[in-house]
Design a protein around this motif. Structure first.
Motif: not given
Length: 149
Positions: A64-79
């Motif tokens: 989770l640090s800037s010196q490491e790599e991340m793999c995060i998807a932000y998914v928007m949903y409704y309701p």
């Protein structure tokens, strides 16, 4: 993803089958900010899971640090869905039972393992072509898959 990220996909899995996929075939670290993936609206059903795959130029450690790599998807949903009085989220590494996560890492033999669809015979480009990335990699790409189930 950070500096060595090159591609990302997010899939909706239903009954063991991929029923929807969104992807960023070219990722460039210098283009910071949110990237909206062009796609049609789709429905997520009870029991569906998500698989997010990230591809990197080298074996930079995942974290989770800037010196490491991340793999995060932000998914928007409704309701909106609430849990514990706040909008529902499924963050990495917190250990919420409903947010089961697995991480796999493996080396790809060459760029064909990226499964990109642009630039191949018979492919079409539904979205504008992004500017070419600086390509001076000499190492094989690495793929990381995160599955929420």
């Amino acid at each position: 993803m950070h500096q060595t990220g090159i591609r990302m996909t997010n899939e909706v899995i239903r009954g063991g089958e991929v029923v929807h996929q969104s992807k960023v075939d070219v990722f460039e670290f210098s283009q910071q900010g949110t990237y909206r993936v062009p796609q049609e609206a789709f429905e997520v059903s009870s029991g569906d899971s998500f698989r997010t795959s990230c591809y990197y130029r080298d074996g930079t450690p995942f974290g989770l640090s800037s010196q490491e790599e991340m793999c995060i998807a932000y998914v928007m949903y409704y309701p909106v869905k609430y849990a514990f009085g706040v909008n529902w989220v499924c963050p990495y590494g917190i250990g919420i039972p409903e947010c089961g996560q697995t991480v796999e890492s493996f080396d790809l033999q060459d760029e064909s393992g990226l499964n990109r669809s642009f630039g191949t015979a018979g492919s079409n480009c539904p979205a504008p072509t992004p500017p070419p990335s600086k390509s001076n990699e000499s190492k094989h790409p690495v793929a990381i898959e995160l599955s929420n189930h």
